[in-house]
Write a protein that holds these residues in place. Structure first.
Motif, PDB file in Angstrom:
ATOM      1  N   ARG A  34       0.826  -1.212   0.000  1.00 26.11           N
ATOM      2  CA  ARG A  34       0.000   0.000   0.000  1.00 26.11           C
ATOM      3  C   ARG A  34       0.858   1.259   0.000  1.00 26.11           C
ATOM      4  O   ARG A  34       0.561   2.230  -0.700  1.00 26.11           O
ATOM      5  CB  ARG A  34      -0.918  -0.001   1.216  1.00 26.11           C
ATOM      6  N   LEU A  35       1.917   1.252   0.801  1.00 24.71           N
ATOM      7  CA  LEU A  35       2.814   2.402   0.887  1.00 24.71           C
ATOM      8  C   LEU A  35       3.497   2.663  -0.449  1.00 24.71           C
ATOM      9  O   LEU A  35       3.553   3.805  -0.928  1.00 24.71           O
ATOM     10  CB  LEU A  35       3.859   2.153   1.985  1.00 24.71           C
ATOM     11  N   ILE A  36       3.990   1.612  -1.090  1.00 28.39           N
ATOM     12  CA  ILE A  36       4.667   1.749  -2.379  1.00 28.39           C
ATOM     13  C   ILE A  36       3.700   2.275  -3.440  1.00 28.39           C
ATOM     14  O   ILE A  36       4.024   3.200  -4.193  1.00 28.39           O
ATOM     15  CB  ILE A  36       5.282   0.401  -2.804  1.00 28.39           C
ATOM     16  N   LEU A  37       2.521   1.693  -3.506  1.00 26.78           N
ATOM     17  CA  LEU A  37       1.550   2.121  -4.520  1.00 26.78           C
ATOM     18  C   LEU A  37       1.072   3.547  -4.267  1.00 26.78           C
ATOM     19  O   LEU A  37       0.901   4.324  -5.204  1.00 26.78           O
ATOM     20  CB  LEU A  37       0.380   1.144  -4.584  1.00 26.78           C
ATOM     21  N   ALA A  38       0.881   3.912  -3.003  1.00 25.76           N
ATOM     22  CA  ALA A  38       0.485   5.289  -2.679  1.00 25.76           C
ATOM     23  C   ALA A  38       1.605   6.258  -3.034  1.00 25.76           C
ATOM     24  O   ALA A  38       1.361   7.336  -3.571  1.00 25.76           O
ATOM     25  CB  ALA A  38       0.118   5.404  -1.204  1.00 25.76           C
ATOM     26  N   GLY A  39       2.847   5.859  -2.751  1.00 23.17           N
ATOM     27  CA  GLY A  39       3.978   6.714  -3.083  1.00 23.17           C
ATOM     28  C   GLY A  39       4.149   6.906  -4.574  1.00 23.17           C
ATOM     29  O   GLY A  39       4.482   7.994  -5.046  1.00 23.17           O
ATOM     30  N   ALA A  40       3.892   5.864  -5.334  1.00 24.31           N
ATOM     31  CA  ALA A  40       4.088   5.919  -6.781  1.00 24.31           C
ATOM     32  C   ALA A  40       2.913   6.557  -7.513  1.00 24.31           C
ATOM     33  O   ALA A  40       3.100   7.235  -8.520  1.00 24.31           O
ATOM     34  CB  ALA A  40       4.333   4.515  -7.326  1.00 24.31           C
ATOM     35  N   TYR A  41       1.709   6.348  -7.005  1.00 25.32           N
ATOM     36  CA  TYR A  41       0.522   6.751  -7.764  1.00 25.32           C
ATOM     37  C   TYR A  41      -0.416   7.682  -7.025  1.00 25.32           C
ATOM     38  O   TYR A  41      -1.489   7.988  -7.502  1.00 25.32           O
ATOM     39  CB  TYR A  41      -0.235   5.507  -8.239  1.00 25.32           C
ATOM     40  N   GLY A  42      -0.015   8.137  -5.846  1.00 28.95           N
ATOM     41  CA  GLY A  42      -0.813   9.113  -5.126  1.00 28.95           C
ATOM     42  C   GLY A  42      -1.856   8.506  -4.205  1.00 28.95           C
ATOM     43  O   GLY A  42      -2.098   7.309  -4.197  1.00 28.95           O
ATOM     44  N   GLN A  43      -2.434   9.364  -3.433  1.00 29.16           N
ATOM     45  CA  GLN A  43      -3.453   8.982  -2.472  1.00 29.16           C
ATOM     46  C   GLN A  43      -4.364  10.174  -2.240  1.00 29.16           C
ATOM     47  O   GLN A  43      -4.078  11.267  -2.695  1.00 29.16           O
ATOM     48  CB  GLN A  43      -2.839   8.513  -1.154  1.00 29.16           C
ATOM     49  N   LYS A  44      -5.449   9.933  -1.523  1.00 30.46           N
ATOM     50  CA  LYS A  44      -6.390  11.006  -1.196  1.00 30.46           C
ATOM     51  C   LYS A  44      -6.431  11.164   0.317  1.00 30.46           C
ATOM     52  O   LYS A  44      -6.443  10.173   1.053  1.00 30.46           O
ATOM     53  CB  LYS A  44      -7.802  10.646  -1.666  1.00 30.46           C
ATOM     54  N   VAL A  45      -6.470  12.383   0.766  1.00 32.82           N
ATOM     55  CA  VAL A  45      -6.661  12.682   2.179  1.00 32.82           C
ATOM     56  C   VAL A  45      -8.113  13.118   2.327  1.00 32.82           C
ATOM     57  O   VAL A  45      -8.562  14.047   1.666  1.00 32.82           O
ATOM     58  CB  VAL A  45      -5.703  13.789   2.658  1.00 32.82           C
ATOM     59  N   VAL A  46      -8.851  12.405   3.176  1.00 33.71           N
ATOM     60  CA  VAL A  46     -10.282  12.666   3.347  1.00 33.71           C
ATOM     61  C   VAL A  46     -10.621  12.746   4.832  1.00 33.71           C
ATOM     62  O   VAL A  46      -9.913  12.203   5.673  1.00 33.71           O
ATOM     63  CB  VAL A  46     -11.137  11.565   2.670  1.00 33.71           C
ATOM     64  N   PRO A  47     -11.712  13.419   5.167  1.00 34.90           N
ATOM     65  CA  PRO A  47     -12.130  13.457   6.574  1.00 34.90           C
ATOM     66  C   PRO A  47     -12.451  12.052   7.074  1.00 34.90           C
ATOM     67  O   PRO A  47     -13.003  11.223   6.352  1.00 34.90           O
ATOM     68  CB  PRO A  47     -13.405  14.313   6.541  1.00 34.90           C
ATOM     69  N   ASN A  48     -12.070  11.802   8.315  1.00 33.36           N
ATOM     70  CA  ASN A  48     -12.345  10.509   8.945  1.00 33.36           C
ATOM     71  C   ASN A  48     -13.849  10.402   9.207  1.00 33.36           C
ATOM     72  O   ASN A  48     -14.428  11.264   9.859  1.00 33.36           O
ATOM     73  CB  ASN A  48     -11.561  10.414  10.258  1.00 33.36           C
ATOM     74  N   PRO A  49     -14.514   9.355   8.717  1.00 29.23           N
ATOM     75  CA  PRO A  49     -15.960   9.242   8.912  1.00 29.23           C
ATOM     76  C   PRO A  49     -16.359   8.788  10.317  1.00 29.23           C
ATOM     77  O   PRO A  49     -17.522   8.907  10.693  1.00 29.23           O
ATOM     78  CB  PRO A  49     -16.371   8.195   7.874  1.00 29.23           C
ATOM     79  N   ILE A  50     -15.403   8.324  11.100  1.00 28.86           N
ATOM     80  CA  ILE A  50     -15.734   7.765  12.418  1.00 28.86           C
ATOM     81  C   ILE A  50     -15.268   8.668  13.559  1.00 28.86           C
ATOM     82  O   ILE A  50     -15.939   8.802  14.569  1.00 28.86           O
ATOM     83  CB  ILE A  50     -15.127   6.365  12.564  1.00 28.86           C
ATOM     84  N   ARG A  51     -14.125   9.293  13.400  1.00 27.08           N
ATOM     85  CA  ARG A  51     -13.547  10.132  14.449  1.00 27.08           C
ATOM     86  C   ARG A  51     -13.123  11.468  13.854  1.00 27.08           C
ATOM     87  O   ARG A  51     -13.225  11.697  12.662  1.00 27.08           O
ATOM     88  CB  ARG A  51     -12.342   9.431  15.081  1.00 27.08           C
ATOM     89  N   ASP A  52     -12.564  12.327  14.692  1.00 25.08           N
ATOM     90  CA  ASP A  52     -12.020  13.597  14.216  1.00 25.08           C
ATOM     91  C   ASP A  52     -10.773  13.349  13.385  1.00 25.08           C
ATOM     92  O   ASP A  52     -10.123  12.309  13.507  1.00 25.08           O
ATOM     93  CB  ASP A  52     -11.637  14.492  15.401  1.00 25.08           C
ATOM     94  N   GLY A  53     -10.429  14.316  12.601  1.00 26.93           N
ATOM     95  CA  GLY A  53      -9.190  14.245  11.833  1.00 26.93           C
ATOM     96  C   GLY A  53      -9.397  13.738  10.417  1.00 26.93           C
ATOM     97  O   GLY A  53     -10.510  13.699   9.898  1.00 26.93           O
ATOM     98  N   PHE A  54      -8.291  13.352   9.826  1.00 29.37           N
ATOM     99  CA  PHE A  54      -8.278  12.921   8.434  1.00 29.37           C
ATOM    100  C   PHE A  54      -7.609  11.563   8.314  1.00 29.37           C
ATOM    101  O   PHE A  54      -6.846  11.163   9.191  1.00 29.37           O
ATOM    102  CB  PHE A  54      -7.525  13.942   7.573  1.00 29.37           C
ATOM    103  N   ILE A  55      -7.890  10.879   7.220  1.00 26.47           N
ATOM    104  CA  ILE A  55      -7.231   9.624   6.913  1.00 26.47           C
ATOM    105  C   ILE A  55      -6.735   9.679   5.468  1.00 26.47           C
ATOM    106  O   ILE A  55      -7.214  10.476   4.670  1.00 26.47           O
ATOM    107  CB  ILE A  55      -8.145   8.399   7.119  1.00 26.47           C
ATOM    108  N   VAL A  56      -5.778   8.835   5.171  1.00 27.20           N
ATOM    109  CA  VAL A  56      -5.241   8.742   3.824  1.00 27.20           C
ATOM    110  C   VAL A  56      -5.795   7.472   3.181  1.00 27.20           C
ATOM    111  O   VAL A  56      -5.745   6.397   3.767  1.00 27.20           O
ATOM    112  CB  VAL A  56      -3.701   8.698   3.851  1.00 27.20           C
ATOM    113  N   MET A  57      -6.360   7.647   2.007  1.00 28.25           N
ATOM    114  CA  MET A  57      -6.904   6.505   1.269  1.00 28.25           C
ATOM    115  C   MET A  57      -6.068   6.266   0.026  1.00 28.25           C
ATOM    116  O   MET A  57      -5.644   7.203  -0.634  1.00 28.25           O
ATOM    117  CB  MET A  57      -8.346   6.790   0.829  1.00 28.25           C
TER     118      MET A  57
END
Length: 102
Positions: A34-57
């Motif tokens: 997941r880390l390699i693919l996110a590093g090579a092809y990007g990711q999205k930062v979105v609001p966390n649907p369960i708690r405060d803050g953000f998550i990376v998808m």
């Protein structure tokens, strides 16, 4: 991604996961992939649907990557491995390392 590239990519991820500490910890194969693919092809930062803050998808999968793209990714992983002293289990990569050191 050809069947040979798929085998090689997963072998490389496995070798990296067993030998490289990242951000202070050892990551398993799936986390590295997941880390390699996110590093090579990007990711999205979105609001966390369960708690405060953000998550990376990262929805990118290695399956379905074009052959040329996969070749580039494997080359980048090979360089990463050289920088982090990864001992590759793939015999072809072992030969490349022998050639570089002699």
């Amino acid at each position: 991604m050809s069947p040979e590239q798929n085998r090689r990519f997963h072998a490389m991820v496995r070798d990296i996961s067993k030998q490289v500490k990242w951000a202070g910890e050892m990551l398993d194969e799936e986390d590295w992939k997941r880390l390699i693919l996110a590093g090579a092809y990007g990711q999205k930062v979105v609001p966390n649907p369960i708690r405060d803050g953000f998550i990376v998808m990262n929805n990118r999968r290695s399956t379905g990557l074009p052959v040329e793209t996969t070749s580039d990714l494997i080359s980048e992983l090979l360089s990463f491995g050289f920088e982090h002293d990864v001992v590759w289990t793939d015999p072809e990569f072992q030969a490349i390392i022998r050639d570089r050191t002699h």
